[in-house]
Scaffold this motif. Structure first.
Motif, mmCIF file in Angstrom:
data_model
loop_
_atom_site.group_PDB
_atom_site.id
_atom_site.type_symbol
_atom_site.label_atom_id
_atom_site.label_comp_id
_atom_site.label_asym_id
_atom_site.label_seq_id
_atom_site.Cartn_x
_atom_site.Cartn_y
_atom_site.Cartn_z
ATOM 1 N N ARG A 1 0.640 -0.952 0.152
ATOM 2 C CA ARG A 1 0.242 -0.113 -0.298
ATOM 3 C C ARG A 1 0.826 1.313 0.214
ATOM 4 O O ARG A 1 1.585 1.300 1.135
ATOM 5 N N ARG A 2 0.176 2.535 -1.034
ATOM 6 C CA ARG A 2 1.377 3.738 -0.968
ATOM 7 C C ARG A 2 0.734 4.342 -0.497
ATOM 8 O O ARG A 2 -0.606 4.880 -0.672
ATOM 9 N N GLY B 1 -4.728 6.039 -0.918
ATOM 10 C CA GLY B 1 -3.192 5.157 -0.570
ATOM 11 C C GLY B 1 -3.786 4.314 -1.300
ATOM 12 O O GLY B 1 -5.143 3.795 -1.900
ATOM 13 N N ASP B 2 -3.236 3.765 -2.741
ATOM 14 C CA ASP B 2 -3.502 3.131 -3.822
ATOM 15 C C ASP B 2 -2.868 1.319 -2.845
ATOM 16 O O ASP B 2 -2.211 0.922 -2.271
ATOM 17 N N GLU B 3 -3.539 0.344 -3.526
ATOM 18 C CA GLU B 3 -3.068 -0.731 -3.483
ATOM 19 C C GLU B 3 -2.835 -1.160 -4.499
ATOM 20 O O GLU B 3 -3.657 -2.016 -5.718
ATOM 21 N N VAL B 4 -1.678 -1.921 -4.519
ATOM 22 C CA VAL B 4 -0.811 -2.752 -6.160
ATOM 23 C C VAL B 4 -0.085 -4.540 -5.062
ATOM 24 O O VAL B 4 -0.087 -4.251 -3.935
ATOM 25 N N PRO B 5 -0.256 -5.157 -5.842
ATOM 26 C CA PRO B 5 0.435 -6.767 -5.601
ATOM 27 C C PRO B 5 1.717 -6.593 -5.891
ATOM 28 O O PRO B 5 2.274 -5.386 -6.454
ATOM 29 N N ASP B 6 2.306 -7.073 -4.252
ATOM 30 C CA ASP B 6 3.512 -6.444 -4.260
ATOM 31 C C ASP B 6 4.692 -7.301 -5.564
ATOM 32 O O ASP B 6 3.969 -8.412 -5.639
ATOM 33 N N GLN B 7 5.046 -7.094 -5.851
ATOM 34 C CA GLN B 7 5.838 -7.155 -6.739
ATOM 35 C C GLN B 7 7.037 -8.135 -6.566
ATOM 36 O O GLN B 7 7.856 -8.808 -7.577
ATOM 37 N N ARG B 8 7.603 -7.789 -5.273
ATOM 38 C CA ARG B 8 8.251 -9.302 -4.716
ATOM 39 C C ARG B 8 8.165 -10.570 -4.920
ATOM 40 O O ARG B 8 8.790 -10.734 -5.134
ATOM 41 N N GLN B 9 6.396 -10.464 -5.503
ATOM 42 C CA GLN B 9 6.584 -11.888 -5.327
ATOM 43 C C GLN B 9 6.979 -12.965 -6.172
ATOM 44 O O GLN B 9 7.230 -12.715 -7.317
#
Ligand SMILES: [Cu+2]
Length: 401
Positions: free
Chosen positions: A368-369, A393-401
């Motif tokens: 979340r940003r 606040g945006d919710e974006v899927p984590d890129q580190r997955q």
């Protein structure tokens, strides 16, 4: 050395001088005051120093049932003699700042009475895993003359250094700086810290009293920055003395129960090892040269006294951002003097290398940003309003997955 109050030309506010006697290097905080016209309006009282450290009194358990801690607490006005010949009106729990000690798994039942004339109050169990309706929130006040029971269970794994204080709407800061606070220690079932180290509570508070021994009204800088006092006290005493033996290790629980003071702390002639924080014991001990303890924060230390003579707990400068005049001088206050004997104590058991196991939280699954912005309305002659708000606040899927 005398401490003085100054009347500044700015808004006619009485701003107390620095805690000169507590300063290691004499008056060091004059710089920020010297910008203003000053007029001496009285001599601030001198607080006695290096008197023997007192332990805060324990609240005794009135329950005979194992695993249940039951007691009564009353918030009430009282007097404390901080300075010779002056009785300062304060607010206290049962006439003091009590320590509650319980164990993981215990049931807690506190019968609470509000005996503060004309003011609502609550007991907020700071940091504790307590249901919202038992946590003394601002929307749950106890009216003057009123009473209630706070009841909750201490879950497994909750052992830590907590504290309690009032949290009524609009009156929290004032009731805290007037004295309402207590310590809540939750002990683990099996304590890895050797019992030979003892377990010493050091509750740090911040006092401002004037020449007649009363606590002055808050000033404009207090309202803008949070109220900071002239004397940082340990268990209600200024720079108390703690006798220790050479080679002794002591477990010290430090509580920043000041209203708004950031404490950057250092032990001179003694070494500090952090073993616990707000969340209880950490996995492994960490040696530190200094540490920052912000308001309401706690730390558990093992302090080794390996040099004879005085080992002092002192403050270092810290820039936390200050609006307007009367910025306090933070550096060089002596909070505690440990007098280390010439004669060595029998060897103490070593501190275990591992204190507990903490499950890793795992990899994040969502990012979340938050973008935080600060905006100041500069009022004319009125209190400035600072708005800090979340822009989005945006919710974006984590890129580190
Ligand atoms: Cu709190």
């Amino acid at each position: 050395m005398h401490r003085r109050s100054f009347l500044t030309s700015l808004a006619g506010l009485v701003i107390a001088g620095p805690a000169a006697a507590q300063m290691k290097h004499g008056i060091g905080g004059m710089g920020s005051h010297s910008n203003h016209n000053m007029l001496m309006v009285g001599t601030n009282p001198i607080l006695p120093e290096v008197q023997l450290l007192k332990a805060l009194p324990r609240l005794s358990n009135q329950s005979a049932v194992p695993g249940v801690f039951k007691a009564e607490l009353a918030a009430e006005p009282g007097f404390v003699r901080f300075a010779e010949g002056l009785d300062t009106p304060v607010l206290l729990y049962n006439g003091t700042n009590p320590v509650i000690e319980a164990r993981e798994g215990d049931r807690i039942e506190i019968s609470f009475k509000n005996r503060i004339p004309g003011e609502p109050t609550t007991i907020h169990w700071h940091g504790m895993p307590v249901p919202a309706d038992q946590d003394g929130n601002p929307n749950d006040p106890v009216a003057p003359g009123g009473e209630r029971i706070y009841a909750f269970d201490l879950p497994e794994g909750s052992a830590a250094s907590y504290w309690f204080h009032p949290h009524p709407h609009g009156l929290t800061a004032e009731q805290v700086y007037r004295g309402l606070a207590g310590i809540f220690i939750v002990k683990p079932k099996d304590d890895p810290i050797p019992s030979e180290y003892g377990d010493t509570v050091l509750m740090l508070t911040d006092l401002r009293i004037n020449a007649v021994g009363t606590m002055p009204q808050s000033t404009m800088p207090d309202l803008m920055n949070g109220r900071v006092g002239d004397h940082v006290l340990v268990n209600g005493q200024k720079n108390p003395a703690m006798p220790v033996a050479l080679g002794e290790k002591r477990r010290l629980r430090l509580y920043n129960a000041t209203n708004a003071r950031f404490l950057r702390l250092k032990f001179e002639n003694a070494s500090m090892i952090v073993v616990g924080t707000d969340g209880g014991l950490i996995e492994a001990p960490v040696a530190v040269d200094e540490l920052l303890l912000t308001p309401a924060e706690r730390v558990e230390l093992i302090v080794s006294f390996d040099k004879p003579g005085a080992a002092i707990l002192t403050t270092l400068d810290y820039e936390r951002g200050w609006m307007g005049p009367s910025k306090p001088n933070e550096a060089g206050m002596i909070l505690l003097t440990a007098n280390v004997s010439e004669e060595a104590v029998a060897a103490m058991p070593p501190l275990p290398a591992k204190l507990r196991s903490i499950e890793p939280l795992g990899n994040p699954i969502v990012t979340r940003r938050f973008v935080l912005r600060q905006h100041v309305d500069a009022g004319y002659g009125s209190l400035q309003h600072v708005h800090i708000f979340r822009e989005h606040g945006d919710e974006v899927p984590d890129q580190r997955q």
